[in-house]
Design a protein around this motif. Structure first.
Motif, PDB file in Angstrom:
ATOM      1  N   GLU A  24      39.763  35.211  30.931  1.00 41.06           N
ATOM      2  CA  GLU A  24      39.936  35.879  32.218  1.00 41.06           C
ATOM      3  C   GLU A  24      39.344  35.040  33.350  1.00 41.06           C
ATOM      4  N   GLY A  78      35.404  32.454  29.260  1.00 38.43           N
ATOM      5  CA  GLY A  78      36.440  33.264  28.645  1.00 38.43           C
ATOM      6  C   GLY A  78      37.769  33.120  29.366  1.00 38.43           C
ATOM      7  N   ALA A 125      39.494  45.294  26.318  1.00 39.41           N
ATOM      8  CA  ALA A 125      38.568  44.185  26.074  1.00 39.41           C
ATOM      9  C   ALA A 125      37.994  43.650  27.386  1.00 39.41           C
ATOM     10  N   TYR A 126      38.669  43.957  28.504  1.00 38.35           N
ATOM     11  CA  TYR A 126      38.226  43.458  29.803  1.00 38.35           C
ATOM     12  C   TYR A 126      37.450  44.537  30.543  1.00 38.35           C
ATOM     13  N   THR A 127      36.314  44.137  31.114  1.00 40.62           N
ATOM     14  CA  THR A 127      35.418  45.091  31.763  1.00 40.62           C
ATOM     15  C   THR A 127      36.113  45.848  32.882  1.00 40.62           C
ATOM     16  N   ARG A 128      36.892  45.150  33.685  1.00 41.06           N
ATOM     17  CA  ARG A 128      37.568  45.811  34.798  1.00 41.06           C
ATOM     18  C   ARG A 128      38.519  46.905  34.321  1.00 41.06           C
ATOM     19  N   TRP A 163      47.548  42.700  30.167  1.00 41.94           N
ATOM     20  CA  TRP A 163      46.106  42.486  30.271  1.00 41.94           C
ATOM     21  C   TRP A 163      45.446  43.594  31.071  1.00 41.94           C
ATOM     22  N   ASN A 164      46.191  44.212  32.007  1.00 40.84           N
ATOM     23  CA  ASN A 164      45.624  45.262  32.845  1.00 40.84           C
ATOM     24  C   ASN A 164      45.384  46.564  32.091  1.00 40.84           C
ATOM     25  N   ASP A 204      44.211  46.276  28.738  1.00 32.78           N
ATOM     26  CA  ASP A 204      43.453  45.836  27.569  1.00 32.78           C
ATOM     27  C   ASP A 204      41.976  46.182  27.749  1.00 32.78           C
ATOM     28  N   ARG A 248      41.405  32.952  36.256  1.00 31.71           N
ATOM     29  CA  ARG A 248      41.134  33.186  37.672  1.00 31.71           C
ATOM     30  C   ARG A 248      40.824  31.878  38.388  1.00 31.71           C
TER      31      ARG A 248
END
Length: 339
Positions: A100, A98, A195-198, A190-191, A193, A104
């Protein structure tokens, strides 16, 4: 004359010991967000006093409109702090896992390349809150005690030294430090969103835990990680001693290794297999090899990643496939870090 604000003083105090302790130049990885920007400002202030050269790197992932302009604005801001060199690196984000995970991987590869070119270590702005999120991720995935032990302040991986001096600093403090210094913070969409687990851990899970448990959850998770990491390091050292004693060119003596407690036995097996060049070891592979020791019933070869395999013969575990190298006592642990 008034000193810096408490938040600025706390961030500077966090970076000072690491700068004084090592003369190696530093490159701050800075996205323009509050954490990395506060770190960059602190390093820019403290590094000249410690006699350590300090620069910065900002990575343009090219995933959002205007990313190139934003990276250049961040670089200009960093140069204004006195950091040098300040590098802007554009990366090509692609690969499995994905966007993310791919971003990274590309970011860390670019940072490692910059560090290698300049003989520097990389300073990363991960905070206590990032540590708490990492611990929760490790718990939820069941990926072993190393994942729950979180991130370490300094770690060498692939020849690159990764330095995280803010692991005892809260995210609210870095933002307050930026405000006190009138630094323009960029908040990555993104921080926010979900949709992201974090993001969901940060915005839903941790606040709920704070409410249910009466506060202090993030520091408690960070303390738990530190305590567990100390225990794991001791086990790794002990396993390394056993590996150096037991392994030879013919393999591992099955009876002697089987007699070890499971926490040491699996570490010895992991270190032996890694020293033999086996890549991408997972728990399922270690379990299968361990069965050759403790559930032996004449079973055949255990196949492993990279074409390798392990057999039990004449009372020994023997690695087949890639040519085994001499066992290295220090290579018994698996690092897990997901900033």
């Amino acid at each position: 004359m008034a000193g810096p604000s408490p938040a600025v003083a706390q961030v500077r105090s966090a970076v000072r010991p690491g700068l004084v302790a090592a003369e190696q130049p530093v490159l701050v990885a800075c996205s323009g967000g509050a954490d990395s920007l506060a770190l960059a400002a602190a390093v820019a202030f403290e590094a000249p006093r410690a006699g350590v050269p300090a620069g910065a790197v900002t990575v343009d992932h090219g995933l959002q409109p205007g990313s190139a302009d934003r990276a250049e604005r961040t670089a200009t801001l960093l140069r204004g702090m006195g950091l040098a060199p300040v590098l802007v690196t554009r990366v090509d984000v692609r690969g499995a896992g994905g966007p993310e995970a791919a971003a990274r991987a590309a970011r860390y590869a670019a940072l490692a390349a910059a560090a290698d070119e300049h003989g520097a270590r990389v300073a990363l702005g991960h905070t206590l809150d990032d540590q708490a999120e990492t611990v929760l991720l490790g718990l939820g995935r069941g990926s072993g005690p190393r994942s729950v032990a979180g991130m370490v302040e300094q770690r060498v991986d692939g020849g690159t030294t990764w330095w995280r001096p803010l692991l005892q600093v809260r995210r609210t403090t870095t933002r307050a430090a930026c405000a006190a210094q009138e630094l323009p913070v960029w908040d990555d969409p993104w921080n926010d969103d979900p949709a992201y687990t974090r993001v969901r851990l940060r915005t839903e899970v941790l606040p709920l835990l704070e409410d249910v448990l009466g506060g202090g959850v993030a520091p408690a998770l960070a303390r738990t990680a530190a305590l567990l990491r100390a225990d794991l390091d001791a086990l790794d050292d002990l396993a390394g001693t056993h590996l150096a004693r037991l392994a030879d060119e013919e393999g591992l003596p099955a009876v002697d290794v089987a007699a070890l407690p499971v926490a040491l036995r699996t570490r010895v097996l992991r270190g032996w297999l890694r020293a033999g060049g086996v890549p991408d070891l997972q728990a399922v592979h270690l379990t299968a090899v361990d069965a050759l020791l403790v559930r032996w019933s004449g079973q055949g070869r255990v196949d492993l990643p990279g074409g390798a395999g392990v057999v039990r013969t004449s009372g020994r575990l023997v690695l087949q496939g890639p040519a085994p190298r001499a066992a290295r006592a220090h290579d018994t642990s698996a690092e897990f870090e997901e900033p």
